[in-house]
Design a protein around this motif. Sequence first.
Motif, PDB file in Angstrom:
ATOM      1  N   PHE A  12      44.676  44.922  36.658  1.00  0.00           N
ATOM      2  CA  PHE A  12      43.592  44.458  35.790  1.00  0.00           C
ATOM      3  C   PHE A  12      43.980  44.667  34.330  1.00  0.00           C
ATOM      4  CE2 PHE A  12      41.491  45.145  39.817  1.00  0.00           C
ATOM      5  CZ  PHE A  12      40.704  44.007  39.925  1.00  0.00           C
ATOM      6  N   SER A  61      40.365  46.226  31.468  1.00  0.00           N
ATOM      7  CA  SER A  61      39.231  46.564  32.317  1.00  0.00           C
ATOM      8  C   SER A  61      38.918  45.354  33.185  1.00  0.00           C
ATOM      9  CB  SER A  61      38.011  46.929  31.469  1.00  0.00           C
ATOM     10  OG  SER A  61      37.479  45.760  30.847  1.00  0.00           O
ATOM     11  N   ARG A  62      37.880  45.459  33.976  1.00  0.00           N
ATOM     12  CA  ARG A  62      37.494  44.359  34.862  1.00  0.00           C
ATOM     13  C   ARG A  62      36.536  43.398  34.173  1.00  0.00           C
ATOM     14  NH1 ARG A  62      38.512  46.701  40.718  1.00  0.00           N
ATOM     15  NH2 ARG A  62      39.809  48.464  40.104  1.00  0.00           N
ATOM     16  N   SER A 113      41.465  38.209  35.551  1.00  0.00           N
ATOM     17  CA  SER A 113      42.718  38.725  36.075  1.00  0.00           C
ATOM     18  C   SER A 113      43.225  37.799  37.176  1.00  0.00           C
ATOM     19  CB  SER A 113      42.492  40.123  36.654  1.00  0.00           C
ATOM     20  OG  SER A 113      41.567  40.046  37.749  1.00  0.00           O
ATOM     21  N   GLY A 161      40.726  37.863  39.854  1.00  0.00           N
ATOM     22  CA  GLY A 161      39.582  37.026  39.498  1.00  0.00           C
ATOM     23  C   GLY A 161      39.876  35.558  39.684  1.00  0.00           C
ATOM     24  N   VAL A 188      40.972  46.740  44.818  1.00  0.00           N
ATOM     25  CA  VAL A 188      39.557  46.464  45.068  1.00  0.00           C
ATOM     26  C   VAL A 188      39.164  47.003  46.438  1.00  0.00           C
ATOM     27  CG1 VAL A 188      39.446  44.428  43.587  1.00  0.00           C
ATOM     28  CG2 VAL A 188      40.097  44.160  45.986  1.00  0.00           C
ATOM     29  N   ASN A 201      32.688  48.682  36.004  1.00  0.00           N
ATOM     30  CA  ASN A 201      34.123  48.553  36.260  1.00  0.00           C
ATOM     31  C   ASN A 201      34.574  49.382  37.463  1.00  0.00           C
ATOM     32  OD1 ASN A 201      35.896  46.897  34.213  1.00  0.00           O
ATOM     33  ND2 ASN A 201      34.222  47.781  33.032  1.00  0.00           N
ATOM     34  N   LYS A 248      35.474  49.967  41.579  1.00  0.00           N
ATOM     35  CA  LYS A 248      36.527  49.304  42.352  1.00  0.00           C
ATOM     36  C   LYS A 248      36.048  48.069  43.109  1.00  0.00           C
ATOM     37  CE  LYS A 248      40.206  52.612  43.027  1.00  0.00           C
ATOM     38  NZ  LYS A 248      41.202  53.114  44.000  1.00  0.00           N
ATOM     39  N   ILE A 301      35.486  42.683  40.591  1.00  0.00           N
ATOM     40  CA  ILE A 301      36.702  41.890  40.360  1.00  0.00           C
ATOM     41  C   ILE A 301      36.658  41.273  38.969  1.00  0.00           C
ATOM     42  CG2 ILE A 301      38.036  39.885  41.143  1.00  0.00           C
ATOM     43  CD1 ILE A 301      36.837  40.504  43.974  1.00  0.00           C
ATOM     44  N   MET A 302      35.518  40.697  38.615  1.00  0.00           N
ATOM     45  CA  MET A 302      35.321  40.161  37.266  1.00  0.00           C
ATOM     46  C   MET A 302      33.861  40.313  36.896  1.00  0.00           C
ATOM     47  SD  MET A 302      36.006  38.786  34.411  1.00  0.00           S
ATOM     48  CE  MET A 302      35.214  37.823  33.107  1.00  0.00           C
ATOM     49  N   ARG A 316      32.605  40.183  42.971  1.00  0.00           N
ATOM     50  CA  ARG A 316      32.899  41.514  43.487  1.00  0.00           C
ATOM     51  C   ARG A 316      33.376  41.377  44.930  1.00  0.00           C
ATOM     52  NH1 ARG A 316      28.256  43.547  46.254  1.00  0.00           N
ATOM     53  NH2 ARG A 316      26.281  42.524  45.723  1.00  0.00           N
TER      54      ARG A 316
END
Length: 485
Positions: A201, A204-205, A209, A212, A250, A266, A268, A271-272, A371
């Motif tokens: 990542f 941060s999330r 990414s 994502g 994740v 943020n 685990k 994801i975005m 997520r």
Amino acid sequence: MKKSIIKMGILAAFLTVQSACNTSLDLDPTSVITNASFWKTEDDAKGGLTSLYVKQRSLASLNLFIWGEARSEVMEWGKVSGTLDYDRYYLNTLSSVSAGPSWQAIYSAINDANLILKYVPTISFANESDKNNLLAQTYVSRAFLNYILVRTWGDVPIRTEPVEGAEPSVIQKERSPQTEVFKLIKEDIEKAISLYASYGFIKSRNYWSKAGAQALKADVFLWTAKRLNGGTADFQTALGACDEVAKADVSLLANYADLFKYGNKNNKEVIMAIGNRELESGNNYFYNLYSARLPNEVDPSTNEIIGQTAGGMVWTVTDLAKNQFKVGDLRKAASVLDLAAPGFYPTLILKGRGTVISGVRYFTSDFVIYRYADVLLMKAEAKNGLGQDPSAEMNQVRQRAYGSNYEANKFVNGSKVANDAAILQERLLELMFEGKRWWDLVRFGKAFELVPTLEGKSSLKHLEFFPISEQVLSLEPLVKQTSGY
């Protein structure tokens, strides 16, 4: 630092000029001069990307929820304040003169992406991987923005050139078929994936990414599998994308309620998520789902859960949606709260209630775009579309949801039709208030069956989309209203 601030100011002025260019063909194209002086350094490129993320955050503060969930069976009047005209969404009374948010803000963000994709490739970076990451984030951002457009309005104009002058051929565009829009979306996703160096990542999330991009890819291909006759090939691609997401750091959190704790951003499972911080951004849509008027008779234990209140509460969850939580489903207590107090007080929505600072509630919870539980349910959907057993993914989600009550609520594989119905309902319970439900209903072809205000209207297929506002039609003469509106 001073130099960066000056350049960001130039960027803001430049973007303002661009927006104006969309409304008049008589303006002097001064943005061309600004471009020549701006897109020179790595800092300029990063400033352009920041602008793109800021615009995505603005969209998430309310409009993504309106487009993605407000017209579903989830929402109704809160009976505490007025309606703010939100009743046109849950009553499904939209028209060209009452069309809801226009697409102009989305195209403004797309224009930022187009500027980056035009100029950044010519800029030298100290580290080439940083440049590739920036371009990857831009490609996936543009894909995400176009995905919002095509799901909301169907055929939409395709814009891949930045508006920098007053050329009518750049400013004025007709609506393109959905197939062409999805072609661009898929191409952008693949370009993004190829540019990311790893599944790590970025900072941060709150940044797009590789994980994502893969989550978005799964979402997109499920849509085209079901809505554009993509069939087996698209289901298989979606399934593969879900497997790719799992390569990132994740996992499901053990406790569903922990997902939405303000101090656990943020985590685990995310994801975005589009980030929000107090004193940095305004309230998001949860402000209107949380009441400022509560009874004096609230018991101490309830008052401790609620904390300091603020908000208008113009709408709330329907009994139809809320009552689908079964006894023992731990997600209900983490999502909604019914007040045990004299008189009538609507259900409070707990997921995005933000934080309290010095007695003031700030509705600045992050807006989660993807997520891991969402991806597991997309994987279940893809597997079912391929005739495979989706039990493993469904039961990962249900194990957390029911805890000690899991065995009594274990998913058992059935027919494709029965499985699809179960997956769609599971998405309702897992993702309620996260801006997903309306688009889920449309993708599964169930909007006219499950939304009470649309019952008996299945022949009016145009209602699956939003109308185009009179304002947009007046500014974009090549754009025609959606047939039916």
